[in-house]
Design an enzyme around this catalytic site. Structure first.
Site, PDB file in Angstrom:
ATOM      1  N   LYS A 101      40.969  35.793  37.927  1.00  0.00           N
ATOM      2  CA  LYS A 101      40.677  35.740  36.492  1.00  0.00           C
ATOM      3  C   LYS A 101      41.519  34.613  35.904  1.00  0.00           C
ATOM      4  O   LYS A 101      42.720  34.530  36.141  1.00  0.00           O
ATOM      5  CB  LYS A 101      41.025  37.070  35.815  1.00  0.00           C
ATOM      6  CG  LYS A 101      40.237  38.271  36.295  1.00  0.00           C
ATOM      7  CD  LYS A 101      38.767  38.178  35.973  1.00  0.00           C
ATOM      8  CE  LYS A 101      38.505  38.251  34.484  1.00  0.00           C
ATOM      9  NZ  LYS A 101      37.077  38.045  34.163  1.00  0.00           N
ATOM     10  N   SER A 102      40.895  33.759  35.104  1.00  0.00           N
ATOM     11  CA  SER A 102      41.610  32.597  34.579  1.00  0.00           C
ATOM     12  C   SER A 102      42.798  33.001  33.709  1.00  0.00           C
ATOM     13  O   SER A 102      43.837  32.342  33.724  1.00  0.00           O
ATOM     14  CB  SER A 102      40.667  31.680  33.812  1.00  0.00           C
ATOM     15  OG  SER A 102      40.157  32.322  32.664  1.00  0.00           O
ATOM     16  N   LEU A 104      44.797  35.472  34.139  1.00  0.00           N
ATOM     17  CA  LEU A 104      45.924  35.806  35.014  1.00  0.00           C
ATOM     18  C   LEU A 104      46.451  34.560  35.723  1.00  0.00           C
ATOM     19  O   LEU A 104      47.660  34.426  35.932  1.00  0.00           O
ATOM     20  CB  LEU A 104      45.508  36.872  36.024  1.00  0.00           C
ATOM     21  CG  LEU A 104      45.135  38.229  35.424  1.00  0.00           C
ATOM     22  CD1 LEU A 104      44.642  39.175  36.511  1.00  0.00           C
ATOM     23  CD2 LEU A 104      46.302  38.824  34.668  1.00  0.00           C
ATOM     24  N   ARG A 106      46.614  31.698  34.470  1.00  0.00           N
ATOM     25  CA  ARG A 106      47.428  30.987  33.484  1.00  0.00           C
ATOM     26  C   ARG A 106      48.806  31.618  33.313  1.00  0.00           C
ATOM     27  O   ARG A 106      49.686  31.035  32.685  1.00  0.00           O
ATOM     28  CB  ARG A 106      46.692  30.945  32.150  1.00  0.00           C
ATOM     29  CG  ARG A 106      45.445  30.113  32.226  1.00  0.00           C
ATOM     30  CD  ARG A 106      44.571  30.291  31.013  1.00  0.00           C
ATOM     31  NE  ARG A 106      43.215  29.851  31.336  1.00  0.00           N
ATOM     32  CZ  ARG A 106      42.414  29.237  30.500  1.00  0.00           C
ATOM     33  NH1 ARG A 106      42.815  28.971  29.268  1.00  0.00           N
ATOM     34  NH2 ARG A 106      41.208  28.892  30.866  1.00  0.00           N
ATOM     35  N   LEU A 128      43.465  41.666  48.747  1.00  0.00           N
ATOM     36  CA  LEU A 128      43.928  40.586  47.873  1.00  0.00           C
ATOM     37  C   LEU A 128      45.232  40.031  48.426  1.00  0.00           C
ATOM     38  O   LEU A 128      46.094  40.795  48.875  1.00  0.00           O
ATOM     39  CB  LEU A 128      44.164  41.123  46.457  1.00  0.00           C
ATOM     40  CG  LEU A 128      43.001  41.873  45.814  1.00  0.00           C
ATOM     41  CD1 LEU A 128      43.451  42.559  44.532  1.00  0.00           C
ATOM     42  CD2 LEU A 128      41.849  40.930  45.549  1.00  0.00           C
ATOM     43  N   GLU A 129      45.388  38.728  48.379  1.00  0.00           N
ATOM     44  CA  GLU A 129      46.610  38.055  48.823  1.00  0.00           C
ATOM     45  C   GLU A 129      47.303  37.553  47.566  1.00  0.00           C
ATOM     46  O   GLU A 129      47.005  36.478  47.063  1.00  0.00           O
ATOM     47  CB  GLU A 129      46.244  36.901  49.754  1.00  0.00           C
ATOM     48  CG  GLU A 129      45.422  37.339  50.938  1.00  0.00           C
ATOM     49  CD  GLU A 129      44.501  36.253  51.459  1.00  0.00           C
ATOM     50  OE1 GLU A 129      43.917  36.480  52.518  1.00  0.00           O
ATOM     51  OE2 GLU A 129      44.361  35.195  50.818  1.00  0.00           O
ATOM     52  N   GLN A 148      37.113  38.414  40.107  1.00  0.00           N
ATOM     53  CA  GLN A 148      35.671  38.527  39.914  1.00  0.00           C
ATOM     54  C   GLN A 148      34.969  38.157  41.205  1.00  0.00           C
ATOM     55  O   GLN A 148      35.412  37.274  41.930  1.00  0.00           O
ATOM     56  CB  GLN A 148      35.210  37.643  38.768  1.00  0.00           C
ATOM     57  CG  GLN A 148      35.660  36.213  38.855  1.00  0.00           C
ATOM     58  CD  GLN A 148      35.595  35.498  37.518  1.00  0.00           C
ATOM     59  OE1 GLN A 148      35.035  35.978  36.560  1.00  0.00           O
ATOM     60  NE2 GLN A 148      36.170  34.312  37.471  1.00  0.00           N
ATOM     61  N   TYR A 162      28.297  40.669  59.306  1.00  0.00           N
ATOM     62  CA  TYR A 162      29.630  41.221  59.542  1.00  0.00           C
ATOM     63  C   TYR A 162      29.492  42.700  59.883  1.00  0.00           C
ATOM     64  O   TYR A 162      28.719  43.426  59.270  1.00  0.00           O
ATOM     65  CB  TYR A 162      30.495  41.051  58.297  1.00  0.00           C
ATOM     66  CG  TYR A 162      31.960  41.269  58.568  1.00  0.00           C
ATOM     67  CD1 TYR A 162      32.754  40.246  59.049  1.00  0.00           C
ATOM     68  CD2 TYR A 162      32.544  42.508  58.353  1.00  0.00           C
ATOM     69  CE1 TYR A 162      34.099  40.437  59.305  1.00  0.00           C
ATOM     70  CE2 TYR A 162      33.890  42.710  58.609  1.00  0.00           C
ATOM     71  CZ  TYR A 162      34.660  41.671  59.086  1.00  0.00           C
ATOM     72  OH  TYR A 162      35.988  41.872  59.346  1.00  0.00           O
ATOM     73  N   GLN A 174      37.497  48.838  55.748  1.00  0.00           N
ATOM     74  CA  GLN A 174      38.919  48.947  55.408  1.00  0.00           C
ATOM     75  C   GLN A 174      39.119  49.673  54.085  1.00  0.00           C
ATOM     76  O   GLN A 174      38.346  49.537  53.158  1.00  0.00           O
ATOM     77  CB  GLN A 174      39.581  47.574  55.388  1.00  0.00           C
ATOM     78  CG  GLN A 174      39.114  46.653  54.278  1.00  0.00           C
ATOM     79  CD  GLN A 174      39.700  45.251  54.408  1.00  0.00           C
ATOM     80  OE1 GLN A 174      40.380  44.913  55.372  1.00  0.00           O
ATOM     81  NE2 GLN A 174      39.432  44.428  53.423  1.00  0.00           N
TER      82      GLN A 174
END
Length: 191
Positions: A101-102, A104, A106, A128-129, A148, A162, A174
């Site tokens: 998200k832009s 975040l 920023r 998420l990394e 997003q 996959y 997972q």
């Protein structure tokens, strides 16, 4: 081709794309917002002298669950694994990409370092990394919007989606942030 909000809703309504739980208000013009879960994997830096992608290192990370109404504090320069609150299931002819998200970004938050691509046929929580590039700690509230998903229609269905074994499926199904399983298919060309 990147698919629009109208096509995203149609794919979700037909259950070809499954987001669970799904909130219609999370659909954006060409993406769907996703939230962060309450589980995080922290790196135990004192367990190993180095990280080796060719070796299994089961004590490299440890799972932490954030208490209700508490935030996870991500310190400057810190890297942890998190996951989407939503499970994501894709059909054989649609791939996805996780973007931050832009708002975040920023603040200095990176939501993935390299693994933002989600193959057709994938089903599970997206890991998420998370990195804090700011000079102050960042509070990560479970349930807050963290990124997003953009969806791409393939030119044809994947021959080996996959989870079907041909290309591997180390992360299929997972739950929560999943530690690296790079050792399972480590490849090195001697040069």
């Amino acid at each position: 081709m990147l698919i629009s909000d109208r096509d995203i809703r149609a794919e979700i309504d037909s259950q070809r794309i499954v987001l669970e739980p799904f909130e219609p208000a999370m659909v954006q013009p060409s993406s769907v917002d996703v939230r962060i879960d309450k589980f995080f994997r922290l790196f135990d830096n004192h367990k190993y002298a180095h990280i080796d992608p060719a070796q299994e290192q089961p004590e490299l990370t440890r799972l932490v669950e954030v208490e209700q109404d508490e935030a996870f504090i991500l310190h400057p320069g810190e890297f942890v694994l998190g996951s989407t609150y939503e499970t994501v299931t894709l059909p054989d002819d649609i791939a996805a990409r996780l973007e931050g998200k832009s708002s975040l970004g920023r603040l200095g938050l990176l939501t993935h370092s390299t693994a933002g691509f989600i193959d057709p046929g994938f089903s599970g929580h997206v890991t998420l990394e998370l990195s804090n590039m700011a000079t102050l700690p960042i509070k990560l509230w479970p349930g807050m919007k963290i990124g997003q998903l953009c969806f791409f229609r393939l030119s044809s269905s994947a021959e080996f989606p996959y989870g079907q074994g041909e290309y591997g499926n180390r992360y299929q199904g997972q739950r929560g942030p999943t530690a690296s399983r790079s050792h399972l298919n480590f490849h090195r060309t001697r040069i």
